[in-house]
Design an enzyme around this catalytic site. Structure first.
Site, PDB file in Angstrom:
ATOM      1  CG  MET A 278     -50.890 -10.586  25.491  1.00 50.77           C
ATOM      2  SD  MET A 278     -51.981 -10.861  23.976  1.00 50.77           S
ATOM      3  CE  MET A 278     -50.732 -11.394  22.701  1.00 50.77           C
TER       4      MET A 278
ATOM      5  N   GLY B 142     -43.380 -10.658  24.156  1.00 54.68           N
ATOM      6  CA  GLY B 142     -43.368 -10.470  25.812  1.00 54.68           C
ATOM      7  C   GLY B 142     -44.553  -9.691  26.278  1.00 54.68           C
TER       8      GLY B 142
ATOM      9  CG  HIS C 205     -30.975  25.068  13.532  1.00 52.77           C
ATOM     10  ND1 HIS C 205     -29.572  24.968  13.798  1.00 52.77           N
ATOM     11  CD2 HIS C 205     -30.668  25.897  12.342  1.00 52.77           C
ATOM     12  CE1 HIS C 205     -28.620  25.599  12.917  1.00 52.77           C
ATOM     13  NE2 HIS C 205     -29.537  26.195  11.853  1.00 52.77           N
TER      14      HIS C 205
ATOM     15  CE  LYS D 293     -46.219 -18.508  19.630  1.00 47.78           C
ATOM     16  NZ  LYS D 293     -45.112 -19.084  19.949  1.00 47.78           N
TER      17      LYS D 293
ATOM     18  NE  ARG E 212     -44.739 -21.098  23.726  1.00 39.92           N
ATOM     19  CZ  ARG E 212     -44.324 -22.444  23.639  1.00 39.92           C
ATOM     20  NH1 ARG E 212     -45.071 -23.255  22.981  1.00 39.92           N
ATOM     21  NH2 ARG E 212     -43.024 -22.744  24.158  1.00 39.92           N
TER      22      ARG E 212
ATOM     23  CB  SER F  84     -41.912  23.621  -3.818  1.00 40.31           C
ATOM     24  OG  SER F  84     -41.175  22.659  -3.223  1.00 40.31           O
TER      25      SER F  84
ATOM     26  CB  CYS G 111     -38.934  21.048  -1.032  1.00 36.62           C
ATOM     27  SG  CYS G 111     -39.700  22.564  -0.310  1.00 36.62           S
TER      28      CYS G 111
ATOM     29  NE  ARG H 232     -40.053 -15.101  15.235  1.00 35.23           N
ATOM     30  CZ  ARG H 232     -40.115 -14.814  16.403  1.00 35.23           C
ATOM     31  NH1 ARG H 232     -41.321 -14.203  17.009  1.00 35.23           N
ATOM     32  NH2 ARG H 232     -39.227 -14.664  17.323  1.00 35.23           N
TER      33      ARG H 232
ATOM     34  CE1 TYR I  24     -39.902  18.834  -5.905  1.00 34.76           C
ATOM     35  CE2 TYR I  24     -40.978  19.365  -8.250  1.00 34.76           C
ATOM     36  CZ  TYR I  24     -40.574  20.145  -7.089  1.00 34.76           C
ATOM     37  OH  TYR I  24     -40.334  21.163  -6.620  1.00 34.76           O
TER      38      TYR I  24
END
Lengths: 893, 893
Positions: free
Chosen positions: B108, B106, B467, B27, B97, B777, B844, B351, B864
């Protein structure tokens, strides 16, 4: 490598010696050595193992120049023996035998009587004055050579032999007359011609080369390859070949053949021990057709027997003198084969004698006293693994009874008892002093009381580190597991092996040494623990660097372990403490309480506290000021609840709660993979009251003992840690409780807080974990399970196939897998010490009692190993071996 | 670090700038930057975050000299604003602030209206001409200050306020008259005196220092500490503090306050988007008591509303101009807070705007076209994780309906359907075109058909890689798991949440994005896949180095994945192929055959072969010439058999065998820890017929395709390898079958044979394994399970506690655990390449679709990643991010 490939021996000197085992094989090296010692060995020569590899790998071609070397050696043999190969008047006969670097009994081929043909047979008849003998030799040559060298199947020879016996009206080959035997030789040769299209080779030289080639080739036959795979023998060692002049122990009453040990291999006592047969061949001794006679007067058990000492006192004395020289030379007990041919003593083989563990210990100690060995060598002469035999009651190996089935030898010793199928029955019968054997498909924590009450345990599933096996070994109780041939039927209260039925109450014997299960009571023999044993172990202790602790959960176990030489407790499990009948109901109360009912849970824990305090006080007392590592609760909570409907109903009734509550809680706690579930420190974090109670009990017990004037430093071990955060949180919990109790009691207690390293991630992040740990204890059972992804309870279903195919040459739960699991352990040691150089480290898995694993633990610099009480002496000796072999390597560098 | 600790801004210049976020907080840095840009920001100053740490860690002491710095800054503010702190005539009011490096909304404290006391209130009344307003400011100051700074509980203030409202006959504070408010201020001060023993501080300087101290201290309040732990924000960052002159949007009709985005954050369209309230304060906008109006004419939805553009056209144009400057300056969409005080526009905060995934994509592409960004930056501007949202049907987030329960958001998208509790019901209802949601405590392979038939899946247990979750994600099907608040009662066919009962047939909505479960049908919205998306993904593809493959088991999945940009199949599982109704009976026939009944087993395998061949041919066809990695059977055989008595009886009847046979076989195959049991290559070795059949099917299918003119190079993947021997044996098996088929068909097929690395031991011995593997893999799901010792099915019982306690800040099954599991993967990569430099390597596991894990895969040089079809775009974008951030690092070096 020298270019020399053929080494002669005989006539008082040899080109080789005992140090050339790698080149000449064990047998060949010893034949050369004996020759050099002036011991009468029939002359011969050894073809080196390198030739085997060149021959086998190089499409059956011999290296250039080998032929000339062989013939030159042969000439030397002919010279020394005064006979000539192929000489019809005075023929030299030869044997061709394999002889690898390590013994591979029965794996490879042998051919005897080489050199016989229709012309040299005459010389043999003349020499032996025994035509039947000579033709029998000839018959054997043709049959053996055809099988081994020419690949002609036995069947036709055997068929004809059977025919010939029935024609002659005799039942044994030995009773066939010379004439018949001559006919058999002719017929055999005809068979060879028919089968191979070529005549049987009459040329003695051709015979020799044929035999050499066949024996070399036998290195690569299937059974030899498999044997090597099982015994981890490299394929490229190859075998040497020994070609030696034949001598015969069956040339009349002044001939004989025998096998003898220079000391008693069974108890180690210092007296020659063996047997012989007059007028016989080595084969006759092996075949067991005739009952052999003892060597010495002292061994004689009846007057029907004539000892060699009586029958041939001169040769006997000569032999005993050789025994002395061989022992002195080899500095070890020898197993010797000899033949006396017409009064002349020939030594055909010598090698270190196999012996029982008892004998090994006594021999090592005796030989040290006799000045043959120093203490280091004595300690190294006894195989640590074998020590286990010394400590357990044993099935008498002499009984020839056929076993019903064979499982895995999970815990040594023999046990005889009535079969029971439930823990309850075991407890009930044992109360009536009836010896029982508990037979289960598998065991669980529920069965522990029944297992304790039994003399032995038999399961149809599970491996050597299954629940049954671990518990049994911990108690030194005989146990056979994974005996898949038996099918347990709880309903009928029986087990079957094929058609055989064994019912509840029937007596069986289990042999935890061999894995055998036998119907009825086999005789058991007591294990002799001798002064020899104590002396040797004392020497071992003076050499080892590793401390030896024990895994013990009760004061009784702790005391036993101390007797066996334990220097502390490396693993005190706390699970079983909650299973005692006065505690289990309280434990269940706690587990069944609704999660939000803190009051009820706390109340239950308060009731458990005094029990736990007494548990720990008892153990501290038993261990005096030795270190005690206590592992906080590791088991999942569902292990403490009943599983079947009936017991759940029982429990609900006793606790006066609806059975649905019990069922729901059991269902909620049920896990797909309990091994990977909510247990260990995970329970300690989610149900921290349990750990708080345990730590309080430990610290209070320590305060009590310190109040009594003792010195106690409890070590609290957190199980199943996988992240540093877990240990950090629980370490703070422990310290918080410790501070509280110290405040209450006003007694200072030092408490060390460490962790098991048993989850791969703990090993991988050991540098972080060490920052908040006072010690590491490697839980190599679970670490092995997780590193391989094997469940000890389930792997029986594939492990046999894996062993057969060489995938798991060694059971990784018995001997630490150095390539995989060991790599993690080594990594954890290095990482742990990198952030905390003074970190104490040990191992408390089953591997702590396995010699090969102990060697590894020594090599990576652990401080101690911990094992079950009965394995403590094994570990002590193994640790000494590890230190001594390191010394030897150090000295060599 | 400089010694300077206080940075002023205002009057057209500032000492800080946007690059000083670490010192000034987000800020403060932006306030300074805006001031320098000439944007009207109320004057103020920022105290650096270093002071926070010094203060919080150093027992509430400020560094020497800070006071003087603050007062000097204050004088500057007074100067610029033309008011003085404590000046009764013209008082400066201030806000204090917090403002940390990253936003902690929210967490502080804030104090407003500082500087008011009984004397300055007069100035405020005069300035505002509104006594009610002024006393309300004063009342708020006392209440806020007492709570935040003095630690006086809200309760007594609120009690008195309630009393005052009822006295005044009004229901809202805002309606209280000035007189009453003045009385309230007095009463509040009296309460402070009673509670603290000290009067409320009248001195404005004392108020300022009190507020500064309290805001710094709020860095270490519990909720802030926990927030930081969850969001991995270091504790030692501290917060900066912004002290700024108050401006008021509620000083009449030419005042207003608003919040606006410079572009639409929902769809990304290029138009200002926001809302404002005339004559109001920021709080009023947030509190939602009054309905705000739209910013622009274009946003106006009804004539009742007056847009800012209409009401204050001058200030609106001024604001739009600032928006342009801010966007141009920050090169990103801004979220701006503004206040208009008596016609003067003030900007209070700017921001980067939060936005939906759709908006992020469009904004990135638009800004690139506008020349603000280059393509690299555009790609980096879109969070790969968010891409997932774009591809799934979604629950409209605008609905305010209260959800019944909340579980884990396992697979994104929304689904509305009738509740069913069994797979059978799901299939039956789906056949009648009824949309259903399958609700289970957990799912297993048995349920797969029912899961496929359902629109969504809800389970009460299991984690995000259970699963249900894995299967659902694979299909892009919405799924909520681990919803522990629901209790499923299969018998009653209902589930309960507390007292609420949901019955079979009731309609629910599940939101796989939030984990919400709602009764009834919530509206679903379609995911817009736009040209913007395709353009951005094309840019991403041009940057990434990793190939992206997919996990697909059917031609349909394969086709979908290709549409999403997949370049091959990294994991084709073969399990489900055996569950189809025409195959399962044959599979069961094989499994139920006695082990020695080879003929029966072979017959069953022969029947399965054509099915498998068609499976693979279909997939090869769908993938054209892209690589396809097929994993041979991984599941344990017991997964193919029924578990309950009824289904066993059914099966026995259908197969015409005794039910005991089925029961026995099921019992024999049952495992304690199936995860660690007889599965993967272990089945392939013990029951090699299955693998032989599968390999034959693969090679024959390849031959068929090659016959059709296609180019096919199947990659056969052996699962669960832990030892090189396993792979060696199975590689030989594969090659043997390949040779046979090639011989039969006369078609040359190249087949690559590799392995999953999913067992820790495989990673540890990867150098050996690589000698017989064409590719690796990484199966990071199982590797994570084994490395941690966590069962995905069981860890739900402790994982919540673990997350709460910071033990598992991230779910290791969602994001690869780099410290532990990642270490094994890295080790395997290095060891593998050490013996086989050309080894192809990929991943994978579920992690293949997780951006943080993709970054790791890139960094260790994998070739990959493979993930479910719906995650392919995520992986493509993440791979581009990985390559670009590496480039950036490279450039910086």
């Amino acid at each position: 490598m020298s270019d020399k490939r053929v080494y002669v021996f005989g006539g008082g000197s040899a080109e080789g010696n005992a140090g050339m085992r790698d080149v000449l094989g064990g047998k060949g090296a010893n034949l050369a050595e004996m020759t050099n010692l002036g011991i009468p060995v029939p002359a011969g020569f050894t073809i080196s193992a390198d030739v085997c590899i060149a021959f086998a790998r190089g499409s059956q071609q011999y290296p250039d120049g080998l032929e000339a070397e062989v013939y030159s050696a042969l000439a030397h043999v002919e010279d020394v023996m005064g006979r000539k190969l192929g000489d019809p008047a005075n023929p030299l006969l030869l044997s061709v035998r394999s002889g690898a670097r390590v013994s591979m009994p029965g794996m490879m081929d042998t051919v005897l009587n080489l050199g016989l043909n229709d012309s040299t047979i005459k010389g043999l008849i003349k020499m032996s004055s025994d035509e039947r003998f000579a033709y029998d030799c000839y018959r054997r040559l043709v049959q053996m050579y055809s099988d081994v060298v020419l690949g002609v199947s036995h069947d036709r020879f055997e068929l004809f032999l059977r025919h010939a016996r029935s024609e002659a009206g005799v039942s044994r080959d030995i009773d066939l007359p010379a004439e018949t035997l001559r006919g058999i030789v002719d017929r055999f040769k005809a068979i060879v011609l028919e089968e191979t299209g070529k005549p049987f080779p009459d040329d003695p030289r051709e015979q020799i080369w044929g035999a050499i080639g066949a024996v070399f080739s036998s290195w690569d036959v299937q059974r030899a390859v498999e044997y090597r795979r099982i015994h981890s023998i490299p394929d490229d060692w190859g075998t040497a070949i020994n070609v030696m002049a034949m001598v015969f122990g069956n040339l009349g009453e002044n001939s004989a053949t025998g096998v003898a040990f220079t000391r008693n291999p069974s108890d180690g006592s210092k007296a020659p021990f063996g047997e012989y047969l007059p007028n016989a061949q080595g084969e006759d001794l092996v075949a067991g057709i005739r009952t052999p006679f003892p060597m010495s007067l002292a061994e004689k058990k009846s007057d029907d027997q004539t000892s060699l000492q009586e029958r041939m006192p001169v040769q006997y004395q000569e032999l005993i003198a050789f025994f002395g020289r061989l022992e002195e030379h080899y500095r070890d007990v020898q197993d010797v084969e000899f033949t006396i041919q017409e009064g002349n003593l020939w030594i055909l083989q010598t090698r270190s004698a196999k012996r029982t563990a008892q004998a090994a210990v006594r021999i090592a100690v005796d030989m040290t006293r006799e000045g043959f060995l120093d203490k280091r060598e004595a300690v190294l002469r006894v195989d640590p693994d074998s020590i286990d035999q010394i400590l357990h009651k044993q099935v008498d190996s002499e009984t020839g009874r056929q076993s019903l089935a064979r499982g895995l030898n999970a815990s040594p010793g023999g046990a005889v008892g009535e079969v029971v199928f439930t823990a309850q029955d075991a407890v009930r019968r044992a109360r009536d002093k009836v010896p029982v054997i508990l037979v289960r498909s598998e065991t669980s924590a529920d069965d522990v009381a029944g297992m304790r009450a039994s003399l032995g345990i038999l399961t149809s599933t599970g491996g050597i580190t299954s629940h049954a096996a671990v518990v049994a070994r911990g108690w030194g109780k005989p146990c056979v597991v994974g005996c898949s041939a038996i099918h347990v039927d709880y309903e009928k209260e029986e087990f079957t092996v094929g058609a055989e039925v064994v019912r509840k109450g029937d007596t069986i014997t289990i042999d935890g040494h061999t894995g055998g299960v036998t119907r009825g009571a086999l005789p058991l023999i007591d294990p002799p623990i001798t002064a020899y044993f104590r002396e040797l172990m004392g020497w071992a202790d003076s050499f080892r660097k590793l401390k030896i602790r024990t895994n013990a959960d009760t004061p009784e176990d702790a005391e036993r372990a101390i007797q066996f030489g334990a220097e502390g407790i490396g693993l005190c499990r706390t699970e079983h403490m909650f299973f005692a009948s006065d505690r289990l109901p309280i434990m269940r109360e706690m587990i069944l309480a609704r999660p939000e009912d803190h009051a009820l849970r706390d109340e239950a824990l308060d009731k458990l506290l005094p029990f736990q305090r007494e548990d720990f006080a008892g153990i501290f007392r038993a261990m005096a000021d030795r270190p005690v590592t206590i592992r906080l609760l590791d088991a999942p909570l569902h292990e403490f609840l009943p599983r079947d409907a009936e017991r759940m109903a029982d429990l609900a009734e006793r606790m006066k709660i609806p059975v649905e509550t019990v069922q729901k809680r059991v269902a909620r706690l049920k896990e797909m993979n309990p091994m990977l579930g909510h247990r260990g420190c995970r329970v300690g974090i989610t149900n921290s009251g349990i750990y708080r109670m345990q730590v309080r009990a430990i610290v209070e017990a320590a305060c009590d003992l310190i109040g009594e004037g003792a010195r106690v430093t409890p070590e609290i071990m957190i199980p199943l840690v996988g992240t540093v955060e877990e240990l950090q949180i629980l370490r703070e919990l422990c310290q918080d409780v410790q501070r509280t109790v110290v405040g209450e009691r006003g007694v200072e207690v030092e408490v060390r807080i460490g962790t098991m390293i048993e989850v791969p991630r703990a090993a991988l992040t050991a540098d972080r974990i060490a920052e908040v740990a006072d010690f590491f204890s490697f839980g190599t059972n679970d670490l092995t399970q997780l590193t391989y992804g094997y469940s000890r309870d389930d792997m029986w279903s594939f492990v046999r196939v894996y062993q057969r195919q060489g995938i798991l040459p060694r059971d990784p739960f018995a001997t630490l897998d150095i390539a995989g699991v060991g790599q993690l352990v080594r990594m954890a040691v290095e990482k742990g010490r990198s952030t905390r150089p003074d970190l104490k480290m040990g191992i408390c898995g089953e591997h702590g009692g396995d010699p090969a694993s102990v060697l590894f633990c020594h090599s990576i610099g652990l401080d101690y190993v911990s094992c079950s009480p009965y394995r403590v002496p094994v570990a002590r000796l193994a640790a000494a071996h590890a230190a001594l072999s390191e010394e030897a390597v150090g000295a060599a560098v």
